[in-house]
Design a protein around this motif. Sequence first.
Motif, PDB file in Angstrom:
ATOM      1  N   PHE A  59       6.626   7.805   7.133  1.00 37.00           N
ATOM      2  CA  PHE A  59       6.090   8.145   5.818  1.00 37.00           C
ATOM      3  C   PHE A  59       6.682   9.442   5.279  1.00 37.00           C
ATOM      4  CE2 PHE A  59       2.119   5.605   7.098  1.00 37.00           C
ATOM      5  CZ  PHE A  59       2.576   4.471   6.444  1.00 37.00           C
ATOM      6  N   ALA A  60       6.914  10.408   6.143  1.00 36.06           N
ATOM      7  CA  ALA A  60       7.488  11.679   5.690  1.00 36.06           C
ATOM      8  C   ALA A  60       8.897  11.464   5.139  1.00 36.06           C
ATOM      9  CB  ALA A  60       7.501  12.689   6.834  1.00 36.06           C
ATOM     10  N   ARG A  61       9.676  10.658   5.832  1.00 37.21           N
ATOM     11  CA  ARG A  61      11.028  10.377   5.355  1.00 37.21           C
ATOM     12  C   ARG A  61      10.989   9.587   4.053  1.00 37.21           C
ATOM     13  NH1 ARG A  61      15.031   7.673   9.556  1.00 37.21           N
ATOM     14  NH2 ARG A  61      14.721   9.749  10.463  1.00 37.21           N
ATOM     15  N   TYR A  62      10.079   8.617   3.978  1.00 32.60           N
ATOM     16  CA  TYR A  62       9.934   7.836   2.739  1.00 32.60           C
ATOM     17  C   TYR A  62       9.579   8.762   1.580  1.00 32.60           C
ATOM     18  CZ  TYR A  62       8.033   4.298  -0.488  1.00 32.60           C
ATOM     19  OH  TYR A  62       7.767   3.509  -1.573  1.00 32.60           O
ATOM     20  N   GLY A  63       8.647   9.701   1.808  1.00 28.70           N
ATOM     21  CA  GLY A  63       8.278  10.648   0.762  1.00 28.70           C
ATOM     22  C   GLY A  63       9.447  11.513   0.336  1.00 28.70           C
ATOM     23  N   ALA A  64      10.268  11.949   1.291  1.00 31.69           N
ATOM     24  CA  ALA A  64      11.435  12.757   0.957  1.00 31.69           C
ATOM     25  C   ALA A  64      12.436  11.957   0.128  1.00 31.69           C
ATOM     26  CB  ALA A  64      12.086  13.275   2.236  1.00 31.69           C
TER      27      ALA A  64
ATOM     28  N   ALA B 122       5.018  16.498  -3.664  1.00 31.05           N
ATOM     29  CA  ALA B 122       5.179  16.378  -2.214  1.00 31.05           C
ATOM     30  C   ALA B 122       3.827  16.393  -1.511  1.00 31.05           C
ATOM     31  CB  ALA B 122       6.063  17.516  -1.697  1.00 31.05           C
ATOM     32  N   ARG B 123       2.921  17.250  -1.976  1.00 32.21           N
ATOM     33  CA  ARG B 123       1.591  17.275  -1.381  1.00 32.21           C
ATOM     34  C   ARG B 123       0.864  15.963  -1.619  1.00 32.21           C
ATOM     35  NH1 ARG B 123      -2.432  22.326  -2.066  1.00 32.21           N
ATOM     36  NH2 ARG B 123      -0.731  23.183  -0.816  1.00 32.21           N
ATOM     37  N   HIS B 124       1.009  15.407  -2.811  1.00 32.25           N
ATOM     38  CA  HIS B 124       0.325  14.144  -3.091  1.00 32.25           C
ATOM     39  C   HIS B 124       0.843  13.041  -2.175  1.00 32.25           C
ATOM     40  CE1 HIS B 124      -2.014  11.193  -5.245  1.00 32.25           C
ATOM     41  NE2 HIS B 124      -0.943  10.434  -5.298  1.00 32.25           N
TER      42      HIS B 124
ATOM     43  N   ASP C 205       0.826  -1.204   0.000  1.00 33.18           N
ATOM     44  CA  ASP C 205       0.000   0.000   0.000  1.00 33.18           C
ATOM     45  C   ASP C 205       0.861   1.255   0.000  1.00 33.18           C
ATOM     46  OD1 ASP C 205      -2.324  -1.453  -0.038  1.00 33.18           O
ATOM     47  OD2 ASP C 205      -2.737  -1.265   2.105  1.00 33.18           O
ATOM     48  N   MET C 206       1.895   1.255   0.804  1.00 35.63           N
ATOM     49  CA  MET C 206       2.778   2.413   0.884  1.00 35.63           C
ATOM     50  C   MET C 206       3.396   2.708  -0.483  1.00 35.63           C
ATOM     51  SD  MET C 206       6.238   2.874   3.201  1.00 35.63           S
ATOM     52  CE  MET C 206       7.171   1.669   2.229  1.00 35.63           C
ATOM     53  N   LYS C 207       3.903   1.690  -1.123  1.00 39.49           N
ATOM     54  CA  LYS C 207       4.564   1.897  -2.407  1.00 39.49           C
ATOM     55  C   LYS C 207       3.587   2.262  -3.511  1.00 39.49           C
ATOM     56  CE  LYS C 207       6.796   0.244  -6.298  1.00 39.49           C
ATOM     57  NZ  LYS C 207       6.453  -0.617  -7.444  1.00 39.49           N
ATOM     58  N   LEU C 208       2.473   1.526  -3.589  1.00 41.19           N
ATOM     59  CA  LEU C 208       1.497   1.795  -4.642  1.00 41.19           C
ATOM     60  C   LEU C 208       0.908   3.203  -4.508  1.00 41.19           C
ATOM     61  CD1 LEU C 208      -0.337  -1.637  -4.746  1.00 41.19           C
ATOM     62  CD2 LEU C 208       0.831  -0.575  -6.675  1.00 41.19           C
ATOM     63  N   ARG C 209       0.637   3.618  -3.282  1.00 44.45           N
ATOM     64  CA  ARG C 209      -0.043   4.889  -3.091  1.00 44.45           C
ATOM     65  C   ARG C 209       0.904   6.083  -3.121  1.00 44.45           C
ATOM     66  NH1 ARG C 209      -5.015   3.592   1.138  1.00 44.45           N
ATOM     67  NH2 ARG C 209      -5.759   1.745  -0.008  1.00 44.45           N
ATOM     68  N   MET C 210       2.097   5.917  -2.548  1.00 43.98           N
ATOM     69  CA  MET C 210       3.012   7.044  -2.480  1.00 43.98           C
ATOM     70  C   MET C 210       3.912   7.123  -3.713  1.00 43.98           C
ATOM     71  SD  MET C 210       3.950   7.256   1.606  1.00 43.98           S
ATOM     72  CE  MET C 210       4.784   8.831   1.412  1.00 43.98           C
ATOM     73  N   LEU C 211       4.586   6.031  -4.051  1.00 50.51           N
ATOM     74  CA  LEU C 211       5.484   6.076  -5.209  1.00 50.51           C
ATOM     75  C   LEU C 211       4.705   5.983  -6.522  1.00 50.51           C
ATOM     76  CD1 LEU C 211       8.876   4.323  -5.672  1.00 50.51           C
ATOM     77  CD2 LEU C 211       7.204   4.305  -7.498  1.00 50.51           C
ATOM     78  N   ASN C 212       3.983   4.881  -6.699  1.00 53.05           N
ATOM     79  CA  ASN C 212       3.310   4.679  -7.985  1.00 53.05           C
ATOM     80  C   ASN C 212       2.230   5.720  -8.237  1.00 53.05           C
ATOM     81  OD1 ASN C 212       3.776   1.346  -7.107  1.00 53.05           O
ATOM     82  ND2 ASN C 212       4.736   2.201  -8.921  1.00 53.05           N
ATOM     83  N   GLY C 213       1.500   6.103  -7.186  1.00 52.58           N
ATOM     84  CA  GLY C 213       0.493   7.146  -7.358  1.00 52.58           C
ATOM     85  C   GLY C 213       1.117   8.462  -7.774  1.00 52.58           C
ATOM     86  N   SER C 214       2.240   8.822  -7.157  1.00 54.77           N
ATOM     87  CA  SER C 214       2.940  10.040  -7.547  1.00 54.77           C
ATOM     88  C   SER C 214       3.463   9.934  -8.979  1.00 54.77           C
ATOM     89  CB  SER C 214       4.098  10.314  -6.588  1.00 54.77           C
ATOM     90  OG  SER C 214       3.635  10.594  -5.288  1.00 54.77           O
TER      91      SER C 214
END
Length: 484
Positions: A337-342, A319-321, A280-289
């Motif tokens: 999650f914030a660090r992963y996003g960065a 970044a907002r997404h 979920d983390m990867k699909l939503r944060m990386l792939n979604g972005s």
Amino acid sequence: MTQSGLSEMALQDALAKSGIVHIGIGAFHRAHQAVYTDAAMAAKGGDWHIIGVSLRSTDIVDALNAQNCAFTVIERHPDGPKARRITSMSHAIAAARDVMPVLAALADPAIRIVTITVTEKAYGIDRQSGRIQNDHPAIRHDLDHPDRPSGLVGILVAGLKSRKDASMRPFTVLSCDNLPANGKLLRAGVIDFANRIDPELGDWISQNVSFPSTMVDRITPASTTATYDDAKTLTGVDDPAAIETEPFSQWVIEDDFPDGRPAWEEAGAIVVADVEPFEDMKLRMLNGSHSLIAYLGQLGGYRYVRDAMANDNFAGLVARHMENAAATMAPLTGIDFARYGAELTERFRNPEIAHETRQIAMDGTEKLPQRIFAPVCDLAADSRHRGTFALCFAAWIAFVQGQINPATPGENSRLPDDPRADEIAERIGSVQDAADLYDRLAGLPGWMPRQLCEDASWRKAVISRLVMLLTNSADAAIRHELGQ
């Protein structure tokens, strides 16, 4: 001796040291699972070499076999490229030429794992029901010709049937594609297919075959002339199978291998009991972005992800997404999650990675359900976190509408590169109105979840952003989303 005889000898030689068949030997596999397996064998040994199968291409098979299946991986570091030769593959087979060597490999007791990277659309499995799609060309062919299959599910079932008929232990089936709960989905589809041709086989698979889930992550752009030139410069070898990738790599694996596995954790893989939160983390944060960047990038004239991320407003939107995507998930032990996003932002900015937005934009109907629709369903209807999801869906609509009805006079329209391209084109026709476009495309059968189909606020949010994209520029839509 005939060429087929030589191939048979090569396969037998390869089986003597192999434990894995991999279906889908494109660039991602060679940059990911092949690299992990190479490192695992270097660390702990074992007969785990990979027999690679290409379902469609013959060129890559010929290129690999001509050099004993060794190939070069170029890592694009900010301070320059680094090269590594990978030798974990032992043999390659072109199923399009002849599927029988593939089935022979799957029937061999040396093979204990079958790994898979074939992209989402090659499965032919409905994600809602887990049943096979009768109108999928490969599924349709393989139901009619189960002894000479051409598609993924048909080949797996034929291979498992040979093991059952010979009273052998089955191989473990390991999907490495970007699908939520990929092991569970593939298991359901394989059992459904088997039940259609032999219910006893379906029961045997259900009771005996393991389908662990995985999460994979490594950005792997298409190879270019620069890839091959750098491979030659750094290794001294002319390598038509060379690929390039980013330094980062991640693999999270559900530990369910009854007949053993390589020591992938020695290469950095994370072995866990439950992969789903990582998926979920990867699909939503990386792939979604990535999808957001791809569709807005295509609309805004950004060829590469790095180009879009060099625009401060675009980077701010991404970044907002990521913040919005993180808001859809429960806390995950050991993950910030914030660090992963960065970290993702820095990966996307890497100036050495030429990842085309056009490549990411393909197959939207396969990707958006888990990247956009599923996370939106986990947010309240009035949540402030919905905006970038709505913008991404609006950008996809504008993207496919622009392909079918190009704005440039005289430009030839074309179908989107999507498994439902014909349906999309038929529904769009010559429509230009934003609300009409939304209703037609959101109404694709079996696609958008009912929760969103009945959500008036979601419809309004998407349409308002689609109007902006159709009447202004992508950059203007980005600034508007950021409140500028």
